[in-house]
Write a protein that holds these residues in place. Structure first.
Motif, PDB file in Angstrom:
ATOM      1  N   GLU A 187       0.828  -1.203   0.000  1.00 20.71           N
ATOM      2  CA  GLU A 187       0.000   0.000   0.000  1.00 20.71           C
ATOM      3  C   GLU A 187       0.863   1.254   0.000  1.00 20.71           C
ATOM      4  OE1 GLU A 187      -2.600  -0.330   3.323  1.00 20.71           O
ATOM      5  OE2 GLU A 187      -3.917  -1.825   2.384  1.00 20.71           O
ATOM      6  N   VAL A 188       1.919   1.244   0.802  1.00 18.63           N
ATOM      7  CA  VAL A 188       2.825   2.399   0.822  1.00 18.63           C
ATOM      8  C   VAL A 188       3.501   2.569  -0.531  1.00 18.63           C
ATOM      9  CG1 VAL A 188       4.920   3.364   1.853  1.00 18.63           C
ATOM     10  CG2 VAL A 188       3.209   2.241   3.297  1.00 18.63           C
ATOM     11  N   ALA A 189       4.002   1.463  -1.090  1.00 15.90           N
ATOM     12  CA  ALA A 189       4.665   1.533  -2.397  1.00 15.90           C
ATOM     13  C   ALA A 189       3.709   2.032  -3.471  1.00 15.90           C
ATOM     14  CB  ALA A 189       5.212   0.160  -2.773  1.00 15.90           C
ATOM     15  N   ASP A 190       2.479   1.537  -3.439  1.00 19.19           N
ATOM     16  CA  ASP A 190       1.496   1.964  -4.441  1.00 19.19           C
ATOM     17  C   ASP A 190       1.181   3.446  -4.296  1.00 19.19           C
ATOM     18  OD1 ASP A 190       1.377  -0.535  -5.510  1.00 19.19           O
ATOM     19  OD2 ASP A 190      -0.474  -1.132  -4.490  1.00 19.19           O
ATOM     20  N   GLU A 191       0.954   3.907  -3.058  1.00 21.83           N
ATOM     21  CA  GLU A 191       0.582   5.295  -2.844  1.00 21.83           C
ATOM     22  C   GLU A 191       1.722   6.260  -3.152  1.00 21.83           C
ATOM     23  OE1 GLU A 191      -0.940   5.735   1.079  1.00 21.83           O
ATOM     24  OE2 GLU A 191      -2.550   4.260   0.803  1.00 21.83           O
ATOM     25  N   GLU A 192       2.930   5.877  -2.796  1.00 22.51           N
ATOM     26  CA  GLU A 192       4.059   6.797  -2.927  1.00 22.51           C
ATOM     27  C   GLU A 192       4.757   6.721  -4.288  1.00 22.51           C
ATOM     28  OE1 GLU A 192       4.758   9.050  -0.852  1.00 22.51           O
ATOM     29  OE2 GLU A 192       3.551   8.443   0.862  1.00 22.51           O
ATOM     30  N   ILE A 193       4.689   5.570  -4.953  1.00 22.92           N
ATOM     31  CA  ILE A 193       5.450   5.404  -6.200  1.00 22.92           C
ATOM     32  C   ILE A 193       4.567   4.933  -7.354  1.00 22.92           C
ATOM     33  CG2 ILE A 193       7.353   4.165  -7.299  1.00 22.92           C
ATOM     34  CD1 ILE A 193       8.662   3.962  -4.547  1.00 22.92           C
ATOM     35  N   VAL A 194       3.931   3.791  -7.170  1.00 22.65           N
ATOM     36  CA  VAL A 194       3.264   3.140  -8.298  1.00 22.65           C
ATOM     37  C   VAL A 194       2.086   3.950  -8.816  1.00 22.65           C
ATOM     38  CG1 VAL A 194       2.102   1.048  -9.072  1.00 22.65           C
ATOM     39  CG2 VAL A 194       4.004   0.888  -7.452  1.00 22.65           C
ATOM     40  N   GLU A 195       1.184   4.364  -7.919  1.00 20.84           N
ATOM     41  CA  GLU A 195      -0.008   5.077  -8.382  1.00 20.84           C
ATOM     42  C   GLU A 195       0.326   6.429  -9.020  1.00 20.84           C
ATOM     43  OE1 GLU A 195      -2.854   3.834  -8.826  1.00 20.84           O
ATOM     44  OE2 GLU A 195      -2.211   1.946  -7.937  1.00 20.84           O
ATOM     45  N   PRO A 196       1.253   7.225  -8.450  1.00 20.96           N
ATOM     46  CA  PRO A 196       1.620   8.463  -9.145  1.00 20.96           C
ATOM     47  C   PRO A 196       2.172   8.219 -10.552  1.00 20.96           C
ATOM     48  CG  PRO A 196       2.361   8.551  -6.872  1.00 20.96           C
ATOM     49  CD  PRO A 196       1.873   7.151  -7.104  1.00 20.96           C
ATOM     50  N   VAL A 197       2.973   7.155 -10.699  1.00 21.47           N
ATOM     51  CA  VAL A 197       3.523   6.837 -12.025  1.00 21.47           C
ATOM     52  C   VAL A 197       2.409   6.387 -12.962  1.00 21.47           C
ATOM     53  CG1 VAL A 197       5.021   5.262 -13.306  1.00 21.47           C
ATOM     54  CG2 VAL A 197       5.831   6.305 -11.185  1.00 21.47           C
ATOM     55  N   ARG A 198       1.533   5.505 -12.481  1.00 24.36           N
ATOM     56  CA  ARG A 198       0.419   5.053 -13.314  1.00 24.36           C
ATOM     57  C   ARG A 198      -0.496   6.212 -13.687  1.00 24.36           C
ATOM     58  NH1 ARG A 198      -1.018  -0.625 -10.201  1.00 24.36           N
ATOM     59  NH2 ARG A 198       0.286  -1.988 -11.503  1.00 24.36           N
ATOM     60  N   ALA A 199      -0.682   7.148 -12.770  1.00 23.25           N
ATOM     61  CA  ALA A 199      -1.520   8.317 -13.072  1.00 23.25           C
ATOM     62  C   ALA A 199      -0.927   9.133 -14.219  1.00 23.25           C
ATOM     63  CB  ALA A 199      -1.670   9.188 -11.822  1.00 23.25           C
ATOM     64  N   GLU A 200       0.397   9.252 -14.246  1.00 20.57           N
ATOM     65  CA  GLU A 200       1.050   9.980 -15.339  1.00 20.57           C
ATOM     66  C   GLU A 200       0.896   9.233 -16.659  1.00 20.57           C
ATOM     67  OE1 GLU A 200       2.325  12.985 -15.488  1.00 20.57           O
ATOM     68  OE2 GLU A 200       1.763  13.299 -13.395  1.00 20.57           O
ATOM     69  N   LEU A 201       1.007   7.913 -16.621  1.00 22.59           N
ATOM     70  CA  LEU A 201       0.831   7.120 -17.840  1.00 22.59           C
ATOM     71  C   LEU A 201      -0.607   7.215 -18.342  1.00 22.59           C
ATOM     72  CD1 LEU A 201       2.892   3.936 -16.881  1.00 22.59           C
ATOM     73  CD2 LEU A 201       3.590   5.806 -18.386  1.00 22.59           C
ATOM     74  N   GLU A 202      -1.560   7.182 -17.429  1.00 23.77           N
ATOM     75  CA  GLU A 202      -2.963   7.329 -17.821  1.00 23.77           C
ATOM     76  C   GLU A 202      -3.216   8.736 -18.346  1.00 23.77           C
ATOM     77  OE1 GLU A 202      -5.079   6.359 -14.289  1.00 23.77           O
ATOM     78  OE2 GLU A 202      -4.650   4.199 -14.423  1.00 23.77           O
ATOM     79  N   ARG A 203      -2.543   9.714 -17.772  1.00 24.14           N
ATOM     80  CA  ARG A 203      -2.687  11.102 -18.227  1.00 24.14           C
ATOM     81  C   ARG A 203      -2.166  11.251 -19.652  1.00 24.14           C
ATOM     82  NH1 ARG A 203      -2.350  16.151 -14.584  1.00 24.14           N
ATOM     83  NH2 ARG A 203      -2.225  17.881 -16.068  1.00 24.14           N
ATOM     84  N   LEU A 204      -1.053  10.592 -19.932  1.00 22.45           N
ATOM     85  CA  LEU A 204      -0.511  10.629 -21.290  1.00 22.45           C
ATOM     86  C   LEU A 204      -1.480   9.983 -22.272  1.00 22.45           C
ATOM     87  CD1 LEU A 204       1.666  11.131 -23.379  1.00 22.45           C
ATOM     88  CD2 LEU A 204       2.817   9.037 -22.613  1.00 22.45           C
ATOM     89  N   ALA A 205      -2.045   8.839 -21.886  1.00 23.21           N
ATOM     90  CA  ALA A 205      -3.012   8.164 -22.761  1.00 23.21           C
ATOM     91  C   ALA A 205      -4.217   9.062 -23.019  1.00 23.21           C
ATOM     92  CB  ALA A 205      -3.447   6.845 -22.134  1.00 23.21           C
ATOM     93  N   ALA A 206      -4.703   9.745 -21.975  1.00 18.86           N
ATOM     94  CA  ALA A 206      -5.851  10.643 -22.131  1.00 18.86           C
ATOM     95  C   ALA A 206      -5.497  11.829 -23.021  1.00 18.86           C
ATOM     96  CB  ALA A 206      -6.322  11.124 -20.762  1.00 18.86           C
ATOM     97  N   ALA A 207      -4.273  12.352 -22.870  1.00 18.62           N
ATOM     98  CA  ALA A 207      -3.845  13.484 -23.706  1.00 18.62           C
ATOM     99  C   ALA A 207      -3.757  13.066 -25.166  1.00 18.62           C
ATOM    100  CB  ALA A 207      -2.486  14.004 -23.221  1.00 18.62           C
ATOM    101  N   ARG A 208      -3.204  11.881 -25.422  1.00 25.35           N
ATOM    102  CA  ARG A 208      -3.129  11.401 -26.807  1.00 25.35           C
ATOM    103  C   ARG A 208      -4.525  11.214 -27.396  1.00 25.35           C
ATOM    104  NH1 ARG A 208       1.552   6.697 -26.942  1.00 25.35           N
ATOM    105  NH2 ARG A 208       3.370   8.059 -26.633  1.00 25.35           N
TER     106      ARG A 208
END
Length: 536
Positions: free
Chosen positions: A508-529
């Protein structure tokens, strides 16, 4: 074909998609592209909100190309001063056909010199024709005016002459960058009267070839002489068609959106967007577990269960010695109830701090996630992912300690049978004490010279007091040994359960601090494209 056109999004929808795309790309795409796109959306909104259906056509060209003569020829007036007497002002001049000047539109264009040609329902009604300064003027203000109005007008007419129609300043500075606007551009070869028919045909053919090579195949090319009037009716017909269609402004902004969306798409990249699957994250979870001393806690759970089980089920004659040893979990300040902490104390563990080796492994695993997540991404987005993945480094270890400390290890469950064994052990201990006292009682009475003769009780031929002592000792030891087997088995189960619970907390800590922020950026890129694709 008509059905395909109906499926195309409206200009307003495309502008909205483009606006969504730059909001998603802000801080990740180059600021120059973001600012240019912002300016386009603002410009389009302002232009489309202006009342009326006027079409703005600009006459642009180099010094001596005949822009002013062309305007006079089209309007049938001498409003524009041509030749060496032309004013050196950087201001453009507007001529409008209709019943009144479109003041709001001209104010937005920033054109103060304006003239009205009164007309009812004439072919040029609602047309606004601009005479721009020379784009190759030595006056900077002239060029700035041209650059500004080129971005604002609905249709561009480039007036060229036989000597400079291939001028690099025109082609490289204006025509090539506006290739996506070819549908709303016209190139007029003026001064055609100075050429022989063969020379004119050769010049037109060369001009056409040059435009085609620059991606401007849709640009119309006309020949005209503003002096003799040759070709003026044909050029005027082009203006009349644009005025009647009343679609030039939307075509212009549609082309602007296409061009700007293309530029933004280039900054967003087109390669596949990486996926962070469980396999790529195992290293981070494992290294975080090591840094959070999860193995130490798991060992502590196993040892604590064995320690507590031995206290509860061991033979009372020797189990008291174990009470002198500290509880392994309490020594780590794990599994403490809230009442065990002072009101102002924060729940912290006494686990060993992460070593330099553990921190290095954690850093390497995070770098591995970043490399996976940024593979093939544009630089701006890759930089952003690195920032969000490493932005919380300072608090990750602290959060891991808190997460481990707050994990419910369920040490209060699964030991109900200990109570039964404890009662049994004390009953056996009581039998031992009773038998021992019974054995010693005759001697004690003799010492006290008390003439009491105790009855002799036998059990299977053995004195009852001896049976109580032997049974108490043997039974207690046997029960303790059997209980140890079950306690150790339970300790192994508790350790596995604790590992799962602790890994859940660490994950949970790893997801909140690292994984989810990174995935959010990848999803943001997909949405922008996706938004850019819809805008295009």
């Amino acid at each position: 074909m008509k059905d395909d056109r109906r499926k195309q999004p409206s200009l307003a929808a495309r502008l909205k998609y483009l606006d969504d795309a730059i909001d998603l790309a802000r801080g990740r795409a180059p600021e120059s592209v973001i600012e240019a796109t912002d300016a386009l959306i603002e410009r389009a909104g302002e232009r489309l909100s202006i009342a009326g259906e006027h079409t703005v056509v600009a006459l642009a060209g180099a010094t001596g190309s005949g822009k002013s003569s062309t305007l006079n020829a089209v309007t049938g007036t001498q409003l524009a001063t041509a030749g060496v007497t032309r004013p050196t002002t950087s201001e453009a001049m507007a001529v409008s056909w209709g019943t009144e000047l479109p003041a709001e539109l001209l104010d937005w264009l920033g054109v103060r010199r304006r003239h009205l040609i009164a007309t009812g329902d004439g072919a040029l009604r609602d047309l606004v024709l601009l005479d721009l300064p020379d784009h190759d003027s030595t006056e900077v203000a002239h060029r700035l005016t041209v650059d500004r109005l080129v971005e604002q007008v609905d249709m561009m007419v480039w007036i060229v002459d036989p000597q400079k129609y291939a001028d690099a300043a025109l082609h490289d500075g204006y025509l090539k960058p506006l290739a996506s606007h070819a549908d709303i551009m016209v190139v007029v070869l003026n001064q055609a009267d100075r050429l022989t028919p063969d020379a004119r045909a050769a010049a037109l053919a060369d001009l056409r070839r040059l435009l085609d090579s620059e991606g401007l195949g849709a640009v119309r090319v006309l020949a005209m002489s503003a002096v003799t009037g040759e070709g003026v009716p044909e050029f005027r017909a082009v203006l009349e068609a644009a005025a009647r269609a009343k679609a030039a402004s939307r075509m212009r902004f549609a082309a602007d959106v296409t061009r700007q969306a293309g530029l933004l798409a280039g900054e967003l990249g087109s390669g596949p967007i990486p996926v962070l699957d469980e396999a790529s994250l195992e290293g981070v979870y494992a290294s975080m577990a090591q840094a959070a001393s999860v193995p130490v806690v798991v060992d502590g759970v196993r040892d604590a269960w064995q320690h507590r089980g031995a206290l509860a089920t061991g033979w009372p004659m020797v189990s008291w010695v174990k009470r002198l040893k500290p509880d392994p979990l309490k020594r780590l300040r794990m599994g403490l109830a809230p009442t065990a902490l002072s009101p102002t104390e924060v729940s912290r563990t006494s686990l060993p701090k992460a070593t330099s080796v553990q921190r290095a492994k954690l850093d390497a695993s995070v770098r591995g996630v970043i490399e996976t997540a940024t593979a093939g991404l544009p630089r701006g987005w890759a930089d952003r992912i690195r920032a969000v993945a490493r932005g919380n480094d300072a608090r990750v270890i602290d959060r891991l300690d808190r997460a481990v400390a707050s994990t419910d290890l369920k040490m209060d469950a699964g030991h109900g049978w200990w109570i039964v064994v404890t009662i049994l052990q004390w009953l056996l201990f009581a039998a031992l004490v009773a038998g021992g006292v019974w054995l010693l009682l005759p001697a004690l009475l003799a010492l006290a010279q008390v003439p009491v003769e105790l009855p002799l009780l036998l059990w299977f031929g053995w004195p009852a007091q001896l049976v109580l002592v032997a049974g108490g000792v043997a039974g207690g030891v046997l029960v303790a040994l059997l209980s140890r087997v079950f306690v150790n088995a339970g300790a192994a189960v508790k350790a596995r359960s604790a590992r799962r619970a602790l890994m859940t907390s660490v994950t949970e800590v790893a997801d909140e601090e690292i994984v989810e922020p990174v995935r959010a950026e990848l999803e943001r890129l997909a949405a922008a494209r996706e938004a850019v694709a819809k805008a295009r």
